[in-house]
Design an enzyme around this catalytic site. Structure first.
Site, PDB file in Angstrom:
ATOM      1  N   LYS A 123       0.807  -1.087  -0.039  1.00  0.00           N
ATOM      2  CA  LYS A 123      -0.057  -0.104  -0.084  1.00  0.00           C
ATOM      3  C   LYS A 123       0.981   1.207   0.077  1.00  0.00           C
ATOM      4  O   LYS A 123       1.918   1.340   0.752  1.00  0.00           O
ATOM      5  CB  LYS A 123      -0.891  -0.076   1.210  1.00  0.00           C
ATOM      6  CG  LYS A 123      -1.934  -1.097   1.026  1.00  0.00           C
ATOM      7  CD  LYS A 123      -2.991  -0.943   0.473  1.00  0.00           C
ATOM      8  CE  LYS A 123      -4.085  -1.838   0.394  1.00  0.00           C
ATOM      9  NZ  LYS A 123      -5.412  -1.771  -0.473  1.00  0.00           N
ATOM     10  N   LYS A 125     -13.428  -7.685  -8.057  1.00  0.00           N
ATOM     11  CA  LYS A 125     -13.747  -8.342  -6.697  1.00  0.00           C
ATOM     12  C   LYS A 125     -15.175  -8.496  -6.732  1.00  0.00           C
ATOM     13  O   LYS A 125     -16.098  -7.650  -7.445  1.00  0.00           O
ATOM     14  CB  LYS A 125     -13.471  -7.253  -5.527  1.00  0.00           C
ATOM     15  CG  LYS A 125     -12.160  -7.099  -5.398  1.00  0.00           C
ATOM     16  CD  LYS A 125     -12.017  -6.079  -4.383  1.00  0.00           C
ATOM     17  CE  LYS A 125     -10.631  -5.610  -4.009  1.00  0.00           C
ATOM     18  NZ  LYS A 125     -10.411  -4.423  -3.007  1.00  0.00           N
TER      19      LYS A 125
HETATM   20  O1  OSB Z   1      -7.827  -1.857  -2.180  1.00  0.00           O
HETATM   21  O2  OSB Z   1      -7.342  -3.858  -2.780  1.00  0.00           O
HETATM   22  C1  OSB Z   1      -7.895  -3.071  -2.038  1.00  0.00           C
HETATM   23  C2  OSB Z   1      -8.549  -4.964   1.218  1.00  0.00           C
HETATM   24  C3  OSB Z   1      -9.564  -4.322   1.610  1.00  0.00           C
HETATM   25  C4  OSB Z   1     -10.111  -3.350   0.891  1.00  0.00           C
HETATM   26  C5  OSB Z   1      -9.442  -2.827  -0.236  1.00  0.00           C
HETATM   27  C6  OSB Z   1      -8.276  -3.407  -0.607  1.00  0.00           C
HETATM   28  C7  OSB Z   1      -7.668  -4.562   0.293  1.00  0.00           C
HETATM   29  C8  OSB Z   1      -6.661  -5.087  -0.238  1.00  0.00           C
HETATM   30  C9  OSB Z   1      -6.313  -6.603  -0.184  1.00  0.00           C
HETATM   31  O3  OSB Z   1      -5.534  -4.453  -0.631  1.00  0.00           O
HETATM   32  C10 OSB Z   1      -5.991  -7.098   1.017  1.00  0.00           C
HETATM   33  C11 OSB Z   1      -6.238  -8.680   1.444  1.00  0.00           C
HETATM   34  O4  OSB Z   1      -7.486  -9.095   1.112  1.00  0.00           O
HETATM   35  O5  OSB Z   1      -5.396  -9.427   1.448  1.00  0.00           O
HETATM   36 MG    MG Z   2      -6.980  -1.899  -4.378  1.00  0.00          MG
END
Ligand code: OSB
Ligand code: MG
Length: 368
Positions: free
Chosen positions: A163, A262
């Protein structure tokens, strides 16, 4: 499909360690597990992947509960369905609320596959025996991110997503790249930037990221298209793609080269499959995203990812990455960067009743 009962289990489970983005620190995960039961007692499973607060999308666990109880379940009760594809039309009368719709749709697809005594991946037309997995490292101190990345590589993950956000980007990516020169690495910004940051984002090009995920705002398909002309790193869209129509716009505008798909964000399988087909027809690569979810949604993600087009690793990680004990009877396990699909009927896993009871805060049953 002879649907008879629907049960909603509101659950809450602490994460092993907090998951941090520039928008939110998730320490405990709420969710809703859905059981849809038919007249023979077969049960399909679904999961609401919305969060407790609206940081990722506008939906929350509470809005989803309301939509399910007061709108979507009554619609299903009034009209019934003969096939899960009919749910899209039924839910078309309700605007947005993708995650609430997706949860019920997932459960009905799972039940449909179980009624056919077939694995869901087979019903969907999947072919991959093992799906490509990957893991995410949340924001934090750079040395902590390096340690987490090293641990994940040791656990067999071959693709890592980190991130990033303003003030925690170039240096972090540079350090990780120096530490892991050959790692398949990508960066997810969750909309931290705007087009004014194009020059800054351009300096990420030198680190050979696989892609940069959702750099700009949710509604900024045009700005993403302009940004992509300036970057060599492919843009991957996440939050911006909610409907097949969004996907058509993104394709038309050249807003991305990749999509993070997703089920929850796009409203379920029917919409996901339409987006999948658009990507396949237009040379857009795609992978399956994660939502720090419980095992039911993980098992659905695996079913979806068996489709041939999921040719790059997704955010599909082991149950143990986030949970001490998952709410399914067969936890998801990543080995050598892959997860084996389940070959039992439906999504191939059942609920772990004992664990579900421990984490359940509220439960309601609806008789159709
Ligand atoms: O932006 O992909 C995203 C998790 C929660 C909400 C948004 C995101 C994420 C992740 C994936 O980055 C994390 C995971 O499930 O391992
Ligand atoms: Mg994302």
């Amino acid at each position: 499909m002879n649907l008879k009962k629907i049960r909603l289990h509101m659950i809450s489970m602490p994460l092993k360690k907090p998951f941090v983005t520039h928008l939110q620190r998730v320490e405990s995960r709420e969710g809703i597990i859905i059981e849809v039961e038919d007249k023979d007692g077969l049960i399909g499973l679904g999961e609401v992947v919305a969060f407790s607060t609206p940081w990722y999308t506008e939906e929350t666990v509470t809005t989803s509960y309301h939509m399910l109880k007061d709108v979507l379940i009554p619609l299903l009760e009034r009209h019934g369905v003969n096939h899960p594809t009919e749910l899209s039309e039924l839910f078309d009368s309700v605007r947005r609320n993708a995650m609430a719709k997706a949860s019920l749709e997932m459960a009905v697809w799972d039940l449909y596959a179980r009624q056919q005594d077939k694995p869901l991946w087979d019903v969907l037309g999947g072919t991959r025996e093992k799906v490509l997995a990957g893991a995410v490292v949340g924001a934090g101190a750079t040395d902590g991110m390096i340690k987490q990345t090293r641990d994940l590589i040791e656990a067999g993950y071959e693709r890592i997503k980190i991130k990033i956000s303003k003030g925690a980007d170039i240096d972090v990516v540079r350090t990780l790249r120096e530490e892991f020169p050959h790692l398949s690495l990508l960066a997810d910004a969750n909309s931290a930037y705007d087009l004014g940051d194009a020059g800054h984002l351009k300096s990420l090009d030198e680190f050979c990221l696989e892609m940069i995920e959702q750099p700009l705002g949710v509604d900024d398909l045009v700005d993403h298209s302009i940004l992509q002309t300036k970057l060599e790193t492919p843009i991957c869209l996440d939050e911006s793609i909610v409907t097949p129509s969004d996907m058509k716009s993104a394709i038309h505008l050249n807003s991305c080269g990749v999509v993070n798909l997703k089920l929850g964000r796009v409203g379920g399988y029917n919409s996901a499959l339409a987006i999948y087909r658009l990507c396949m027809e237009n040379g857009i690569r795609l992978w399956c995203g994660g939502m720090i979810e419980f095992g039911v949604s993980r098992a659905h993600n695996i079913s979806l990812s068996t489709l041939e087009g999921f040719s790059i690793p997704g955010d599909i990680s082991s149950s143990s990455k986030y949970w001490d004990e998952d709410i399914i009877d067969t936890p998801i396990v990543v080995e050598n960067g892959m997860v084996k699909r389940f070959d039992n009927p439906g999504i191939g896993v059942e609920l772990n009743g004992k664990r579900l009871k421990e984490v359940c805060t509220f439960r309601e049953e609806f008789v159709l």
